[in-house]
Write a protein that holds these residues in place. Structure first.
Motif, PDB file in Angstrom:
ATOM      1  N   GLY B  24       0.788  -1.235   0.000  1.00 27.11           N
ATOM      2  CA  GLY B  24       0.000   0.000   0.000  1.00 27.11           C
ATOM      3  C   GLY B  24       0.818   1.282   0.000  1.00 27.11           C
ATOM      4  O   GLY B  24       0.289   2.356   0.286  1.00 27.11           O
ATOM      5  N   THR B  27      -0.441   3.453  -2.787  1.00 25.61           N
ATOM      6  CA  THR B  27      -1.802   3.880  -2.429  1.00 25.61           C
ATOM      7  C   THR B  27      -1.758   5.041  -1.434  1.00 25.61           C
ATOM      8  O   THR B  27      -2.567   5.968  -1.520  1.00 25.61           O
ATOM      9  CB  THR B  27      -2.580   2.688  -1.840  1.00 25.61           C
ATOM     10  N   ASP B 104       2.004  -4.760   5.639  1.00 22.33           N
ATOM     11  CA  ASP B 104       0.741  -5.370   5.228  1.00 22.33           C
ATOM     12  C   ASP B 104       0.246  -6.202   6.416  1.00 22.33           C
ATOM     13  O   ASP B 104       0.908  -7.160   6.819  1.00 22.33           O
ATOM     14  CB  ASP B 104       1.009  -6.255   3.996  1.00 22.33           C
ATOM     15  N   SER B 105      -0.907  -5.838   6.977  1.00 17.84           N
ATOM     16  CA  SER B 105      -1.369  -6.489   8.211  1.00 17.84           C
ATOM     17  C   SER B 105      -1.774  -7.942   8.036  1.00 17.84           C
ATOM     18  O   SER B 105      -1.935  -8.657   9.035  1.00 17.84           O
ATOM     19  CB  SER B 105      -2.572  -5.726   8.782  1.00 17.84           C
ATOM     20  N   GLN B 106      -1.980  -8.384   6.817  1.00 18.75           N
ATOM     21  CA  GLN B 106      -2.490  -9.742   6.624  1.00 18.75           C
ATOM     22  C   GLN B 106      -1.505 -10.784   7.176  1.00 18.75           C
ATOM     23  O   GLN B 106      -0.302 -10.711   6.896  1.00 18.75           O
ATOM     24  CB  GLN B 106      -2.720 -10.013   5.136  1.00 18.75           C
ATOM     25  N   ASN B 141      -1.023  -1.319   7.616  1.00 20.46           N
ATOM     26  CA  ASN B 141      -2.062  -1.048   6.623  1.00 20.46           C
ATOM     27  C   ASN B 141      -3.006  -2.249   6.502  1.00 20.46           C
ATOM     28  O   ASN B 141      -2.724  -3.333   6.989  1.00 20.46           O
ATOM     29  CB  ASN B 141      -1.374  -0.743   5.276  1.00 20.46           C
ATOM     30  N   LYS B 142      -4.112  -2.016   5.810  1.00 21.90           N
ATOM     31  CA  LYS B 142      -5.126  -3.052   5.534  1.00 21.90           C
ATOM     32  C   LYS B 142      -5.773  -3.574   6.816  1.00 21.90           C
ATOM     33  O   LYS B 142      -6.053  -4.767   6.933  1.00 21.90           O
ATOM     34  CB  LYS B 142      -4.518  -4.207   4.732  1.00 21.90           C
ATOM     35  N   ARG B 143      -6.006  -2.668   7.778  1.00 20.72           N
ATOM     36  CA  ARG B 143      -6.613  -3.086   9.039  1.00 20.72           C
ATOM     37  C   ARG B 143      -8.044  -3.562   8.847  1.00 20.72           C
ATOM     38  O   ARG B 143      -8.615  -4.174   9.742  1.00 20.72           O
ATOM     39  CB  ARG B 143      -6.591  -1.927  10.057  1.00 20.72           C
ATOM     40  N   ASP B 144      -8.658  -3.253   7.704  1.00 24.20           N
ATOM     41  CA  ASP B 144     -10.059  -3.623   7.480  1.00 24.20           C
ATOM     42  C   ASP B 144     -10.210  -5.082   7.046  1.00 24.20           C
ATOM     43  O   ASP B 144     -11.316  -5.604   7.020  1.00 24.20           O
ATOM     44  CB  ASP B 144     -10.668  -2.712   6.402  1.00 24.20           C
ATOM     45  N   LEU B 145      -9.128  -5.741   6.704  1.00 23.81           N
ATOM     46  CA  LEU B 145      -9.261  -7.097   6.163  1.00 23.81           C
ATOM     47  C   LEU B 145      -9.482  -8.118   7.283  1.00 23.81           C
ATOM     48  O   LEU B 145      -8.916  -7.988   8.367  1.00 23.81           O
ATOM     49  CB  LEU B 145      -8.015  -7.466   5.340  1.00 23.81           C
ATOM     50  N   ALA B 148      -6.438  -9.758   8.994  1.00 22.42           N
ATOM     51  CA  ALA B 148      -5.399  -8.877   9.555  1.00 22.42           C
ATOM     52  C   ALA B 148      -4.933  -9.423  10.901  1.00 22.42           C
ATOM     53  O   ALA B 148      -5.751  -9.792  11.750  1.00 22.42           O
ATOM     54  CB  ALA B 148      -5.948  -7.462   9.722  1.00 22.42           C
ATOM     55  N   VAL B 201      -6.033   2.165   6.654  1.00 20.00           N
ATOM     56  CA  VAL B 201      -6.640   1.515   5.481  1.00 20.00           C
ATOM     57  C   VAL B 201      -6.361   2.507   4.349  1.00 20.00           C
ATOM     58  O   VAL B 201      -7.122   3.450   4.137  1.00 20.00           O
ATOM     59  CB  VAL B 201      -8.157   1.307   5.663  1.00 20.00           C
TER      60      VAL B 201
END
Lengths: 163, 224
Positions: B24, B27, B104-106, B141-145, B148, B201
């Protein structure tokens, strides 16, 4: 110092560089001469004002030069001291100065690569001296920014990036 | 360190967004580009492949305005996330004033995060810079997934902290961005400092400006 070394650029430096580059442009018949810091910042522009975005131009120039530096090492050369990009009408010639900045010359068919190369040599010699002096004095006498600067800068950051 | 140009009365600061591929970074810059007033930013340049993967870097200049007679500009760069572009990653760090690590939080990307973080430390030290001594922030980032990882796990893996050796800095420093957390604290008798971190995010912009604000303020502090 933990980060990269700092340096400052003063009015008298600008005048010295302006003098060298003005002389170079007259002798070489090139259109514009620019000095770009290796980290991608525009330091000086002399001659015809370019029509492009100078900030973007400086960052791309530094990247171009750095990438070619690495290619030189792969070939076993310590560096490529100069680069030439040829266009149909506009061309550019880039030369290293004091290993810290890059001289960029923009020229068209009013002159020749041979003449530009010839004149760049002596300009680079003079610029090397100016920049070497500038870097050696830094950290000793450069005036800092005003103390109120920090607070005002923080306010502007809040305004621009949302409080 | 940043260059102060007394002739043109300009101060330029270089911020680099670093991190694993597809984390990200671009982004973040795109969001900033779209939200900052056009008068305060320049052109965004992306040297990317045909599939929009960053090949060399993205670049976005942001103008803070004139402060005490100096035009202050931040130059935002991203590096390519993919490991095989390491040569160009390293070049972009030259002259950096502040680093944002975009993780990347995943859960599946944990190894990629760790590898990128190690690579950042290595590349910084090859330039002779010490990441623990310059402005540095981490963005999760990507806390909405749904996949995560918990922030505590990410912190343990990516931001465990470094020892504070200077006696003058061995004092509790609260994290200005979150209550009852600390940037400098004592753990088992050892003083430890951590980088400030932010949850984000980037696609929707959540946390993007919080991260940028924090890193740019810390960079400005180093100018005095």
């Amino acid at each position: 110092m933990s980060g990269s070394s700092s340096w400052s650029f003063r009015e008298e430096d600008a005048q010295a560089i302006q003098g060298i580059l003005t002389g170079f442009l007259a002798e070489s018949n090139a259109r514009t001469a620019l000095i770009v810091d290796r980290t991608g910042q525009m330091v000086a522009t002399v001659g015809e004002t370019p029509r492009f975005d100078p900030t973007a131009f400086a960052s791309l120039t530094a990247a171009d030069f750095s990438a070619n530096d690495q290619l030189a090492r792969m070939l076993g050369e310590p560096e490529f001291g100069a680069l030439f990009h040829q266009g149909e009408r506009e061309s550019m010639y880039l030369a290293d100065v004091a290993r810290r900045v890059i001289l960029v010359v923009l020229f068209d068919n009013r002159t020749t690569l041979g003449l530009v190369k010839l004149r760049v040599k002596s300009a680079v010699g003079q610029l090397n001296q100016v920049f070497t002096d500038m870097f050696s004095r830094d950290g000793t006498s450069a005036p800092g920014v005003a103390s109120e600067f920090l607070g005002e800068a923080e306010d502007e950051i809040d305004k621009l990036f949302g409080a | 360190m940043s260059m102060i140009n007394y002739a043109s009365r300009e101060i330029n600061c270089k911020l680099v967004y670093y991190g694993p591929g597809l984390g990200g970074k671009t982004t973040n810059l795109e969001f900033v580009y779209n939200k900052v007033e056009p008068g305060s930013r320049g052109k965004m340049i992306s040297l990317a492949t045909e599939t929009e993967r960053t090949l060399f870097f993205d670049f976005l200049p942001v103008d803070l305005g004139t402060i005490r007679g100096f035009k202050v500009k931040f130059h935002l760069y991203t590096v390519p996330g993919q490991v095989y572009y390491n040569a160009s990653r390293k070049l972009i760090l030259k002259g950096v004033d502040g680093v944002v690590f975009v993780a990347d939080s995943q859960i599946e990307r944990m190894d990629a995060n760790i590898e990128a973080m190690q690579n950042l430390y290595e590349n910084m030290s090859q330039h002779g810079y010490d990441l623990t001594r310059i402005p540095f922030a981490i963005q999760y980032n990507k806390r909405d997934l749904p996949n995560a990882a918990p922030v505590s796990e990410l912190q343990a893996a990516l931001n465990p902290g470094w020892p504070v050796e200077e006696p003058a800095r061995q004092r509790v420093l609260p994290d200005p961005n979150r209550e009852s957390e600390f940037l400098v604290s004592q753990l088992d008798g050892q003083w430890i400092e951590r980088a400030p971190y932010f949850e984000a995010v980037a696609l929707t912009g959540d946390g993007v400006f919080d991260t940028l604000k924090a890193i740019s303020k810390n960079v400005v502090k180093t100018l005095g």
